[in-house]
Design an enzyme around this catalytic site. Structure first.
Site, mmCIF file in Angstrom:
data_model
loop_
_atom_site.group_PDB
_atom_site.id
_atom_site.type_symbol
_atom_site.label_atom_id
_atom_site.label_comp_id
_atom_site.label_asym_id
_atom_site.label_seq_id
_atom_site.Cartn_x
_atom_site.Cartn_y
_atom_site.Cartn_z
ATOM 1 C CB SER A 38 1.724 6.328 9.574
ATOM 2 O OG SER A 38 3.076 7.022 9.468
ATOM 3 C CG ASP A 183 0.985 10.297 10.151
ATOM 4 O OD1 ASP A 183 0.284 9.776 10.485
ATOM 5 O OD2 ASP A 183 2.340 10.070 9.623
#
Length: 294
Positions: A38, A183
């Site tokens: 991320s 993610d």
């Protein structure tokens, strides 16, 4: 001295990672290989591209965070449209502006595809929720019939940063149709384990930078509604795997940066808060470096 680096996720709190990188540079250390999830994947990619901490800080300072919130165009009322797109497109925002921004910044250093980088110099984590498995990019791409060397670095970063329900997931075609990727923090927010097996016979240290006060300490979640429940679920998912895997031997090689009080999705972060986060990362890393026995 050459070292390897791992950077954790944390959304907007990732500004603190830049400050830590600055302290590492000042110590005379150079990252040979980097990995991240991320927000950590963004910093890792910029480091792999050859950006200095000063350059990254300048890029982030000029960045308009709200421009990344690219909504879908519709004739429906705003509130109704958000629910519509959340249901059908799986995310409130498209994420294309963010990917374009990353693409442009990497292109400025001559990087577009993973083939433009030395092998294994950059790896990022994403989550394949179609097949229920962790995705290490670019290593795992051949499993999907994709040549890692020709795959877009910006696309990989976009995958790693696709916060569920916030940004649309990324879809890639594989042998069986389409795979949905979100993610990387869903499965591993801090991939400190990534270099373990490879470093058995290597003397190069691995330094981790994690956006939390410690590896295992957590504030208790107050769950009073569905939104609280989602936040608690996501926090548990992104940290439980890494906390279980990473042993005490890793902790002595991790810079912990306490960033409580700032939301991962705080896209209206003021310039003052940006600078404060960078300074927080620098202070945490400087304090760590005074006792780190690499």
């Amino acid at each position: 001295m050459d070292i390897d680096g791992v950077f954790s996720g944390g959304g907007i709190k990732g500004f603190a990672l830049v400050g830590a990188y600055k302290a590492v540079e000042e110590k005379g250390l150079h990252f040979k290989r980097v990995a991240g999830t991320s927000a950590g994947s963004i910093i890792a990619a910029f480091i792999a591209a050859g950006y200095s901490s000063k350059e990254i800080a300048q890029i982030l300072d000029e960045m308009d965070l709200k421009s990344f919130l690219d909504p879908h165009h519709t004739f429906l009322p705003t509130a109704l449209a958000k629910w519509f797109f959340l249901y059908w497109r799986l995310g409130l925002y498209k994420g294309k502006e963010f990917e374009r921004w990353i693409e442009n910044k990497l292109a400025a250093k001559g990087l577009r595809k993973f083939g433009d980088l030395p092998p294994e110099s950059l790896r990022v984590i994403a989550s394949d929720i179609t097949n229920g498995t962790m995705l290490v990019l670019p290593d795992d791409l051949p499993k999907y019939g994709i040549n890692p060397k020709t795959f877009s670095i910006a696309k990989a970063i976009r995958m790693s940063c696709s916060l569920p329900f916030f940004f649309e997931p990324v879809k890639i075609k594989d042998y069986q149709g389409s795979t949905v990727v979100v993610d990387g923090g869903v499965l591993s927010n801090f991939p400190m384990w990534l270099f373990d097996k490879e470093n058995v016979k290597m003397v190069r240290p691995v330094l981790g930078v994690k956006l939390s006060p410690s590896l295992r300490e957590h504030q208790r979640h107050k769950i009073n509604n569905a939104i609280n429940l989602f936040e608690a679920l996501f926090e548990t998912m992104k940290d439980a795997h890494d906390a279980r895997y990473i042993s005490r031997k890793h902790e002595k090689n991790i810079i912990f940066i306490p960033t409580e009080g700032i939301l991962a999705t705080e896209f209206e972060l003021t310039d003052e808060k940006k600078r404060s986060l960078i300074e927080l990362g620098w202070n945490s890393a400087v304090k760590f470096m005074k006792t780190w026995g690499y």
